[in-house]
Enzyme design. Structure first.
Site, mmCIF file in Angstrom:
data_model
loop_
_atom_site.group_PDB
_atom_site.id
_atom_site.type_symbol
_atom_site.label_atom_id
_atom_site.label_comp_id
_atom_site.label_asym_id
_atom_site.label_seq_id
_atom_site.Cartn_x
_atom_site.Cartn_y
_atom_site.Cartn_z
ATOM 1 C CD GLU A 38 -2.297 2.696 -3.389
ATOM 2 O OE1 GLU A 38 -3.318 3.341 -3.696
ATOM 3 O OE2 GLU A 38 -2.049 2.332 -2.234
ATOM 4 C CG ASP A 84 -1.855 1.163 1.292
ATOM 5 O OD1 ASP A 84 -2.690 1.292 0.384
ATOM 6 O OD2 ASP A 84 -1.756 1.954 2.249
#
Length: 613
Positions: free
Chosen positions: A297, A260
């Protein structure tokens, strides 16, 4: 690798280790089955350690630093009583794995499927996913990407508020449930990727600061102080998080990780955190004999993310390509321009196909600066593309999926754009059949002040987007229940057609040699004004060709077939009767076309032709 937490060695032996470099002493407080308070021995590099006998799996324990109160283990592997309760010893050697023949799936062949465990089934558990695996495999999906499953407060959360990066959420089924699901996935030929969070720790149940300098005020993130990867006493935090991928790969047979928001992780040291992690994973790959991909990401639009550390990069296998989503979405939904004002031109979609990053160094008004760098020449299997994911759906005030925003014809074209691209495709759970349940943001915190802060934060976030409604209450259980998939509709009407459309696209992608080629040298795009584009692709040996004719407008679009191949044969047509929800007598494109022929692309359509040399 330095072990941390409770490492069960078998036969009642267990080693307890905790990092607390600024603490003078540490006590291990066993509370079940027999209460004991035992001083731990100081070891090197700020660790405390104690090896014991007579400890069985399931034993509950706390750590007590410097005679303060009891706190759960920061490296707990199981929190059966929630984030504030005691940690529990786990015996990872007790599970009887059946996947010894599993060697994974080549990354370039993946069809990723992002899902949230709590809303994927009515039960919301790992084991409840298992009966659905055959249906997913039948569609052609061969890789699940689980939203974070590490322990979070309560029983409802997206997972990004997790506070125990090594512990598996108890309400999902804990470590045992996750292992059963992974084992079953491998039996169905499905890989399992796990979404992990190394940029922050959630607020409720976060006791890291009670043990050591895991955080630094040197950098500020959207969640407060950053994790300490390069300041004083940072080695403990670096080891804690760089060893976490190894834990998932070894103990749970996870096939890969999605990391993330890596752009909120800061490290200016000589050996970057990602370089450290990269080399640890490479060593584990050699030992296990299989690849262990990492997907980032990233909001950087930087090729550095997917370059190896030897070339100054971070070493990720691939990264999410948000630019592809943004430019495609604005072209299929005219309302999208309000959300992504820097996107919406057909040339941008062409650049997304040919280059990757759309913003690659030019001035971007939304950013108020020059932004990004070129990704020209980077193979397609270094990027993951999608029409929607948890962020794109969940960060809308009404939680609308794409099928709730655009009509059926646009939905088919958007699905084809992803599947016919040179990139790794990702579907969001339910997308394959056009599920119309919303996906909201939800939590179940126990601290009233935190609940109000979350409510206020969501309202302010949506105010910035200009939405004219308020989001549903994240704390309300109804918000969570409304977000559950409606599996019963997947065999009905237009949902069944959408399911079969995805099945057809995936089958074509997995079988056609042209679509197996991730090289950018064998791809080009012709832009048809602002109406559509034609994607030219060829196989690695240069002998097979595809023409993918996209019309994203509501009017016919003219195109002259310019290619050396003498004849083209149609292999896919979204206007074919079987793909229509209602009768339409307007003619589609012919079954065969000759080189140089002028054709008229039907409105809102995708037609694919193939040719051989």
């Amino acid at each position: 690798m330095k072990t941390i937490g409770a490492e069960y060695l078998g036969d009642g032996r267990c080693v307890f280790t905790v990092w607390a470099p600024l603490k003078k002493k540490m006590v291990l407080h066993l509370i079940q089955p027999k209460e004991q308070k035992l001083p731990m021995e100081r070891a090197d590099f700020g660790y405390f350690r104690l090896e014991m006998t007579g400890v069985e799996p399931g034993t509950r324990y706390f750590f007590r630093p410097d005679d303060e109160e009891d706190f759960p283990d920061p490296a707990s592997q199981y929190q059966p009583d929630g984030v504030h309760g005691p940690s529990a010893v786990v015996d990872h050697g007790a599970f009887a794995w059946q996947d010894s023949a599993w060697r994974g799936i080549p990354f370039r062949n993946l069809i990723l499927y992002e899902l949230h465990v709590g809303t994927f089934t009515p039960e919301g558990t790992f084991e409840a996913i298992i009966p659905r695996l055959a249906q997913l495999a039948e569609v052609g999906i061969n890789a699940l990407e689980l939203m974070p499953v590490n322990q979070f407060p309560g029983s409802r959360n997206w997972g990004y508020d997790g506070v125990f990066p090594y512990a598996v959420q108890d309400s999902y089924g804990g470590p045992e449930g996750l292992k059963k699901m992974v084992d079953a996935c491998h039996a169905h030929g499905i890989a399992v990727f796990l979404d992990v969070v190394y940029n922050h720790i959630g607020p409720e149940g976060n006791y890291f600061g009670k043990f050591g300098p895991y955080f630094t005020s040197q950098y500020c993130t959207p969640w407060g102080d950053a994790l300490n990867f390069d300041r004083d006493w940072s080695e403990g935090a670096r080891d804690y998080f760089s060893n976490n991928p190894l834990y998932w790969f070894e103990k749970f047979h996870i096939d890969g990780l999605r990391v993330d928001a890596i752009h909120t992780i800061y490290d200016t040291g000589a050996v970057n955190f990602w370089e450290l992690t990269y080399h640890k994973i490479r060593q584990l790959e050699q030992r296990l004999g299989r690849s262990l991909p990492m997907i980032a990401e990233s909001d950087l639009n930087s090729p550095r993310v997917i370059r190896s550390p030897e070339l100054g990069g971070y070493g990720f296998t691939a990264q999410w390509l948000d630019d592809f989503h943004h430019t495609l979405y604005v072209l299929v939904d005219e309302e999208g321009k309000q959300r992504y004002p820097d996107f919406g031109r057909m040339e941008q979609l062409a650049k997304a196909f040919t280059d990757g990053f759309v913003h690659s160094g030019e001035f971007v008004p939304f950013r108020k600066r020059k932004y990004g760098a070129s990704s020209v020449g980077i193979p397609g299997d270094h990027f993951v593309v999608f029409n929607q994911n948890h962020d794109q759906v969940g960060n809308r005030v009404k939680g609308e999926r794409l099928c709730m925003l655009v009509d059926y014809e646009r939905l088919k074209v958007a699905a084809a754009a992803v599947m016919l691209s040179p990139y790794i495709p990702l579907l969001f759970m339910g997308e394959e059949y056009g599920d119309e349940s919303p996906f909201f943001y939800f939590v179940s915190h126990s601290e009233p002040e935190l609940v109000e802060a979350v409510r206020k934060g969501r309202k302010e976030e949506f105010a910035d987007y200009g939405f004219d409604a308020e989001p549903p209450d994240p704390q309300d259980e109804k918000t969570f229940l409304d977000s559950k998939l409606r599996w019963q509709v997947r065999s009905e009407g237009r949902h069944r057609l959408m399911l079969e459309w995805h099945q057809q696209l995936i089958a074509l992608r997995r079988s056609h040699p042209v679509l197996q080629n991730v090289g950018k040298d064998d791809l080009r795009v012709d832009v048809l004004g602002q109406q559509g584009l034609v994607l030219h692709r060829r196989s690695e040996d240069g002998l097979r060709h595809l023409l993918c004719l996209f019309n994203l407008s509501g009017e016919p679009a003219a195109y002259a077939v310019a290619h050396s191949a003498a004849r083209w044969q149609k292999i896919l047509d979204s206007r074919e009767r079987r793909w229509l929800t209602e009768a339409d007598d307007r003619p589609g494109l012919p079954i065969t076309v000759e080189a140089g022929a002028a054709v008229s692309l039907p409105p809102l359509s995708i037609t694919v032709y193939e040719a051989s040399e």
